[in-house]
Design an enzyme around this catalytic site. Structure first.
Site, PDB file in Angstrom:
ATOM      1  CE  LYS A  51       1.802  -8.108   4.031  1.00  0.00           C
ATOM      2  NZ  LYS A  51       2.343  -6.882   3.393  1.00  0.00           N
ATOM      3  CG  ASP A  92       1.385  -4.946   6.134  1.00  0.00           C
ATOM      4  OD1 ASP A  92       1.734  -4.514   5.031  1.00  0.00           O
ATOM      5  OD2 ASP A  92       0.183  -4.994   6.476  1.00  0.00           O
TER       6      ASP A  92
HETATM    7  P1  NDP Z   1       0.651   0.961  10.604  1.00  0.00           P
HETATM    8  O1  NDP Z   1       0.173  -0.104  11.501  1.00  0.00           O
HETATM    9  O2  NDP Z   1       1.881   1.701  10.934  1.00  0.00           O
HETATM   10  O3  NDP Z   1      -0.500   2.030  10.362  1.00  0.00           O
HETATM   11  C1  NDP Z   1      -1.744   1.667   9.885  1.00  0.00           C
HETATM   12  C2  NDP Z   1      -2.632   2.889   9.832  1.00  0.00           C
HETATM   13  O4  NDP Z   1      -3.858   2.546   9.182  1.00  0.00           O
HETATM   14  C3  NDP Z   1      -3.012   3.397  11.228  1.00  0.00           C
HETATM   15  O5  NDP Z   1      -3.211   4.782  11.187  1.00  0.00           O
HETATM   16  C4  NDP Z   1      -4.326   2.656  11.477  1.00  0.00           C
HETATM   17  O6  NDP Z   1      -5.163   3.299  12.415  1.00  0.00           O
HETATM   18  C5  NDP Z   1      -4.943   2.708  10.081  1.00  0.00           C
HETATM   19  N1  NDP Z   1      -5.880   1.607   9.903  1.00  0.00           N
HETATM   20  C6  NDP Z   1      -5.615   0.280   9.957  1.00  0.00           C
HETATM   21  N2  NDP Z   1      -6.714  -0.435   9.781  1.00  0.00           N
HETATM   22  C7  NDP Z   1      -7.719   0.456   9.613  1.00  0.00           C
HETATM   23  C8  NDP Z   1      -9.101   0.334   9.399  1.00  0.00           C
HETATM   24  N3  NDP Z   1      -9.687  -0.869   9.325  1.00  0.00           N
HETATM   25  N4  NDP Z   1      -9.820   1.477   9.236  1.00  0.00           N
HETATM   26  C9  NDP Z   1      -9.224   2.691   9.322  1.00  0.00           C
HETATM   27  N5  NDP Z   1      -7.922   2.869   9.554  1.00  0.00           N
HETATM   28  C10 NDP Z   1      -7.183   1.763   9.685  1.00  0.00           C
HETATM   29  O7  NDP Z   1       0.781   0.245   9.176  1.00  0.00           O
HETATM   30  P2  NDP Z   1       1.579   0.743   7.876  1.00  0.00           P
HETATM   31  O8  NDP Z   1       1.603   2.221   7.809  1.00  0.00           O
HETATM   32  O9  NDP Z   1       2.837  -0.010   7.827  1.00  0.00           O
HETATM   33  O10 NDP Z   1       0.641   0.161   6.716  1.00  0.00           O
HETATM   34  C11 NDP Z   1      -0.389   0.935   6.117  1.00  0.00           C
HETATM   35  C12 NDP Z   1      -0.748   0.347   4.776  1.00  0.00           C
HETATM   36  O11 NDP Z   1       0.395   0.368   3.914  1.00  0.00           O
HETATM   37  C13 NDP Z   1      -1.191  -1.123   4.805  1.00  0.00           C
HETATM   38  O12 NDP Z   1      -2.172  -1.309   3.802  1.00  0.00           O
HETATM   39  C14 NDP Z   1       0.069  -1.884   4.422  1.00  0.00           C
HETATM   40  O13 NDP Z   1      -0.224  -3.142   3.854  1.00  0.00           O
HETATM   41  C15 NDP Z   1       0.653  -0.929   3.398  1.00  0.00           C
HETATM   42  N6  NDP Z   1       2.093  -1.050   3.147  1.00  0.00           N
HETATM   43  C16 NDP Z   1       2.994  -0.954   4.163  1.00  0.00           C
HETATM   44  C17 NDP Z   1       4.348  -1.031   3.897  1.00  0.00           C
HETATM   45  C18 NDP Z   1       5.367  -0.842   4.965  1.00  0.00           C
HETATM   46  O14 NDP Z   1       6.555  -0.824   4.620  1.00  0.00           O
HETATM   47  N7  NDP Z   1       5.003  -0.690   6.225  1.00  0.00           N
HETATM   48  C19 NDP Z   1       4.842  -1.277   2.541  1.00  0.00           C
HETATM   49  C20 NDP Z   1       3.809  -1.281   1.523  1.00  0.00           C
HETATM   50  C21 NDP Z   1       2.489  -1.188   1.849  1.00  0.00           C
HETATM   51  P3  NDP Z   1      -4.907   3.064  14.009  1.00  0.00           P
HETATM   52  O15 NDP Z   1      -3.695   3.866  14.335  1.00  0.00           O
HETATM   53  O16 NDP Z   1      -6.153   3.547  14.652  1.00  0.00           O
HETATM   54  O17 NDP Z   1      -4.657   1.591  14.196  1.00  0.00           O
HETATM   55  O1  2IT Z   2       3.260  -4.573   1.620  1.00  0.00           O
HETATM   56  C1  2IT Z   2       4.506  -4.445   1.623  1.00  0.00           C
HETATM   57  O2  2IT Z   2       5.159  -4.310   0.597  1.00  0.00           O
HETATM   58  C2  2IT Z   2       5.185  -4.437   2.933  1.00  0.00           C
HETATM   59  N1  2IT Z   2       4.522  -4.489   3.964  1.00  0.00           N
HETATM   60  C3  2IT Z   2       6.686  -4.380   2.998  1.00  0.00           C
HETATM   61  C4  2IT Z   2       7.271  -5.743   2.779  1.00  0.00           C
HETATM   62  C5  2IT Z   2       8.751  -5.857   2.973  1.00  0.00           C
HETATM   63  O3  2IT Z   2       9.225  -6.992   2.880  1.00  0.00           O
HETATM   64  O4  2IT Z   2       9.438  -4.859   3.209  1.00  0.00           O
END
Ligand code: NDP
Ligand code: 2IT
Length: 444
Positions: free
Chosen positions: A124, A164
């Site tokens: 990461k 992420d």
């Molecule tokens: P994005 O940046 O696309 O979206 C993040 C979302 O979470 C936004 O709505 C953001 O609000 C909100 N958010 C972030 N921090 C906070 C906080 N401190 N309090 C409240 N809301 C918050 O990220 P992703 O959708 O990609 O990621 C979301 C989660 O999923 C993370 O935990 C990530 O690690 C996990 N994840 C992501 C993967 C991926 O493929 N993208 C894979 C597996 C897990 P705002 O819009 O106001 O910033």
């Molecule tokens: O937390 C996660 O698994 C991710 N943000 C996706 C990682 C990846 O390599 O696709």
């Protein structure tokens, strides 16, 4: 091997890293009894070795903002474990990013990637850079400066980053372009690329879709189904958007979305048109939900979170520790019996423990959100083959992988006739494959 002595040693070596210690404790609690029953893992000190990153890289990122002022950020890449494949895991750009948060995420990634059935190690990275309020040109200059340092450490067979929080298609484009320029090589060094330049269909959707497929697997295991279920979703970013999309496709009702400004309660259920408008607002306008709710006359709660809205299924999909013990209690009191973690470690340890005690279908992040990295693995396969698979083919493989992760959880997490303990199943199931590979390599 004792949990308390393992944790004491870890705390001594990693002071001031609460998120990392939290993630390690959750795994150790479930894996140590298994290790004690299989002494070969204890003698080789496999868990101690997995908990120590292969290397943790930190570097300065210097760039110029639109006013010509020099800005300094910190970049990181944690290469946690490559026993079963190249380091693989996302990049997070957010002011909250620090060593503890990235080490927790890299550690989780090792077990998650093992569960996917694909050959990927865990890593990461990211930066405390805040993309919010920055122009496209500033984000581009930051990404180029970040990659100028990061490129020394990564490669298609070494370490393959992705997105992420704060890193989506735009950032991956700038990062990939800079890698290609510096190395004069078009390789699968990043995933989440655009479909025209080496990306995979379904990768943007994969984490959200996968989390819903995992919820559906847990429900089917109990002879139930998502159709008609009332669901709450937190966040409104990549994972949340496609969680909501797939829930609607499965005939479920989506009652909430949220962001850092607060929560929207869709009393009659989110419609497809509203979801499209939210996607435009979050992805194109890059705005806040409070403004979206104002403009559309929606029920908005600045201090609210989705957990107070009565539901059958909850999809925490924003950020670590967003669902506390009191929230878990409210969810259970209101009859919630399925929780599928789209985010990484969104439930606090107390909340997760409460769900576990209640015997509900609780899919921890390393199982429930593994569809994203699994589809990244499929993107790597396509890059190696220099081929692109159709939407249907990728989606079918994703569904097959989520099914197989569920089976692994059932295999290692079943206790007699009781409910499946998915936390136990995911942690042990993820551990065994990595541990056996490490045993094969000897002491290193
Ligand atoms: P994005 O940046 O696309 O979206 C993040 C979302 O979470 C936004 O709505 C953001 O609000 C909100 N958010 C972030 N921090 C906070 C906080 N401190 N309090 C409240 N809301 C918050 O990220 P992703 O959708 O990609 O990621 C979301 C989660 O999923 C993370 O935990 C990530 O690690 C996990 N994840 C992501 C993967 C991926 O493929 N993208 C894979 C597996 C897990 P705002 O819009 O106001 O910033
Ligand atoms: O937390 C996660 O698994 C991710 N943000 C996706 C990682 C990846 O390599 O696709």
């Amino acid at each position: 091997m004792e949990l308390s002595s393992f944790m004491e040693a870890l705390e001594r070596r990693n002071p001031g890293q609460p998120e990392f210690l939290q993630a390690a404790h959750e795994v150790a609690e479930k894996v140590i009894p298994y290790i004690n029953a299989h002494s070969v893992y204890e003698e080789a000190r496999i868990l101690e070795r997995i908990a120590e990153p292969d290397r943790a890289l930190m570097f300065r990122v210097t760039w110029e903002d639109d006013e010509g002022r020099v800005q300094v950020n910190r970049g990181y890449r944690i290469q946690q474990n490559n026993a079963i494949g190249p380091y693989k895991g996302g990049l997070r750009f957010d002011p909250s990013v620090n060593l503890s948060i990235l080490k927790f995420l890299a550690f989780e990634q090792v077990f998650k990637n093992s569960l996917t059935t694909l050959p990927m190690g865990g890593g990461k990275g990211g930066s405390d850079f805040d993309p919010k309020g920055k122009s496209d040109a500033e984000v581009m200059r930051f990404c180029q400066a970040f990659m100028t340092e990061l490129q020394r450490y990564i490669g298609a067979d070494t370490d393959v980053p992705a997105g992420d929080i704060g890193v989506g298609g735009r950032e991956i484009g700038y990062l990939f372009g800079q890698y290609k320029r510096l190395r004069n090589a078009f390789t699968g060094v990043l995933t989440g690329k655009g479909v025209g330049w080496g990306g995979s269909l379904i990768r943007p959707e994969a984490t959200g879709y996968g989390s819903v497929y995992f919820a559906q697997e847990m429900l089917r295991h109990r002879g139930d189904d998502l159709e008609g279920k009332r669901c709450v979703v937190s966040g409104s970013g990549n994972v949340s958007q496609y969680t909501a999309e797939k829930l609607l496709a499965f005939g479920a009702t989506v009652l909430t979305l949220s962001d850092r400004s607060g929560m929207i309660h869709f009393k009659d259920g989110l419609t497809t048109e509203q979801l499209q408008a939210v996607m435009h607002h979050k992805n194109e306008v890059r705005g806040r939900l409070s403004d979206f709710a104002d403009a559309n006359g929606l029920d908005f709660h600045a201090d609210g979170n989705p957990w107070s809205v009565p539901c059958a299924c909850a999809f925490p999909s924003a950020v670590q520790n967003e669902l506390a013990d009191a929230d878990a209690k409210v969810l259970l009191d209101n009859g919630c019996f399925v929780v599928s973690e789209g985010a990484n470690m969104p439930s606090t340890p107390e909340a997760a423990h409460r769900f576990e005690q209640a015997g509900i279908c609780f899919g921890p992040g390393k199982a429930a959100n593994a569809g994203g990295v699994a589809t990244s693995g499929l993107e790597m396969s396509q890059n190696s083959l220099r081929l692109s698979w159709s939407r249907e083919e990728v989606d079918e493989r994703l569904q097959g992988i989520m099914h197989s992760i569920h089976e692994t959880c059932v295999r290692y997490g079943s206790d007699g006739d009781g409910p499946v303990n998915y936390i136990k199943g995911a942690n042990i199931g993820g551990f065994v494959k990595v541990a056996d590979a490490m045993l094969a390599y000897g002491v290193m």
